[in-house]
Design a protein around this motif. Sequence first.
Motif, short mmCIF file in Angstrom:
data_model
loop_
_atom_site.label_atom_id
_atom_site.label_comp_id
_atom_site.label_asym_id
_atom_site.label_seq_id
_atom_site.Cartn_x
_atom_site.Cartn_y
_atom_site.Cartn_z
N TYR A 293 -6.35 13.63 14.47
CA TYR A 293 -6.17 12.22 14.10
C TYR A 293 -6.78 11.96 12.73
O TYR A 293 -7.90 12.38 12.43
CB TYR A 293 -6.82 11.32 15.16
CG TYR A 293 -6.92 9.86 14.75
CD1 TYR A 293 -5.78 9.08 14.61
CD2 TYR A 293 -8.15 9.28 14.52
CE1 TYR A 293 -5.86 7.75 14.24
CE2 TYR A 293 -8.25 7.95 14.16
CZ TYR A 293 -7.10 7.19 14.02
OH TYR A 293 -7.20 5.87 13.66
N ASP A 294 -6.04 11.25 11.88
CA ASP A 294 -6.52 10.90 10.55
C ASP A 294 -6.62 9.38 10.46
O ASP A 294 -5.61 8.68 10.35
CB ASP A 294 -5.56 11.44 9.49
CG ASP A 294 -6.03 11.18 8.07
OD1 ASP A 294 -7.01 10.43 7.86
OD2 ASP A 294 -5.38 11.73 7.15
N ALA A 295 -7.83 8.86 10.51
CA ALA A 295 -8.05 7.41 10.48
C ALA A 295 -7.58 6.78 9.17
O ALA A 295 -7.31 5.58 9.12
CB ALA A 295 -9.53 7.10 10.71
N ASN A 296 -7.45 7.57 8.12
CA ASN A 296 -7.00 7.05 6.83
C ASN A 296 -5.48 6.98 6.72
O ASN A 296 -4.96 6.31 5.84
CB ASN A 296 -7.55 7.92 5.68
CG ASN A 296 -9.05 7.85 5.60
OD1 ASN A 296 -9.63 6.78 5.71
ND2 ASN A 296 -9.69 9.01 5.45
N ALA A 297 -4.78 7.68 7.60
CA ALA A 297 -3.32 7.72 7.53
C ALA A 297 -2.73 6.40 8.00
O ALA A 297 -3.18 5.80 8.96
CB ALA A 297 -2.78 8.87 8.37
N ASN A 298 -1.67 5.95 7.30
CA ASN A 298 -0.96 4.75 7.72
C ASN A 298 0.52 5.03 8.00
O ASN A 298 1.27 4.15 8.36
CB ASN A 298 -1.10 3.62 6.69
CG ASN A 298 -0.55 3.99 5.33
OD1 ASN A 298 0.23 4.92 5.18
ND2 ASN A 298 -0.98 3.24 4.31
N THR B 216 -1.33 9.74 13.10
CA THR B 216 -1.84 8.39 13.37
C THR B 216 -2.13 8.14 14.84
O THR B 216 -2.44 7.02 15.22
CB THR B 216 -0.82 7.33 12.87
OG1 THR B 216 0.42 7.51 13.56
CG2 THR B 216 -0.61 7.43 11.36
N PRO C 207 0.83 -1.20 0.00
CA PRO C 207 0.00 0.00 0.00
C PRO C 207 0.87 1.26 0.00
O PRO C 207 1.94 1.31 0.59
CB PRO C 207 -0.80 -0.11 1.30
CG PRO C 207 -0.06 -1.09 2.15
CD PRO C 207 0.69 -1.98 1.22
N ILE D 293 0.01 6.82 3.28
CA ILE D 293 -0.92 7.94 3.43
C ILE D 293 -0.46 8.68 4.67
O ILE D 293 -0.55 8.16 5.79
CB ILE D 293 -2.37 7.46 3.57
CG1 ILE D 293 -2.79 6.66 2.34
CG2 ILE D 293 -3.31 8.65 3.79
CD1 ILE D 293 -4.12 5.97 2.48
#
Length: 186
Positions: free
Chosen positions: A26-31, A19, A12, A15
């Motif tokens: 907070y960005d729930a989509n960030a990895n 985190t 992947p 992003i």
Amino acid sequence: FAGDLQVGTTVPCPIYGCTDANAVNYDANANTDDGSCLYTCTDNSVYVTVVTDYYGSEMSWDVTDASGTVVASGSGYANGYNTITDSTCVVDGCYTLNLYDSYGDGWMTGQPGSVTLDDGTGGVYASGGLTGAFGTPEGASASFDFTVGTVAGCIDSLASNYESCANTDDGSCIYPCTDNLTAVNM
């Protein structure tokens, strides 16, 4: 062959974002954490504005508390004329804003460089530069003391235990004896 075979396995794409689920952004989509997490300040928010001269890479600063512990700092700015804003959270207390120029020639190439710490509502805690202008020092370093919040202590400069950063009198002032004492022999 027995088992599963995957063809074209993909990794992947990163992003970037915050985190940490405890952060306000907070960005729930960030990895992949990018260091941008922000947290609610429950003490005193101090807003930092850094204006660099052309050689921003030579500029650095820190804020130390009364025990000398660094509570905020900044460095590594790009060359060019930049304005950087940030914030930190500190408890009530006495602090020192320390400014540094790694080349030792001050912050005055092109536009003057400066660091300003304020309360976000127009009150300035400390502001300074290494420009030589308007009475500010020039050269390799400078320091500016300031107080945040309520600091109790002796605020009378005539007292022997005067506390220069205190802004609230706690009744603890001690004064030297000024009476003439006369010894009487009998």
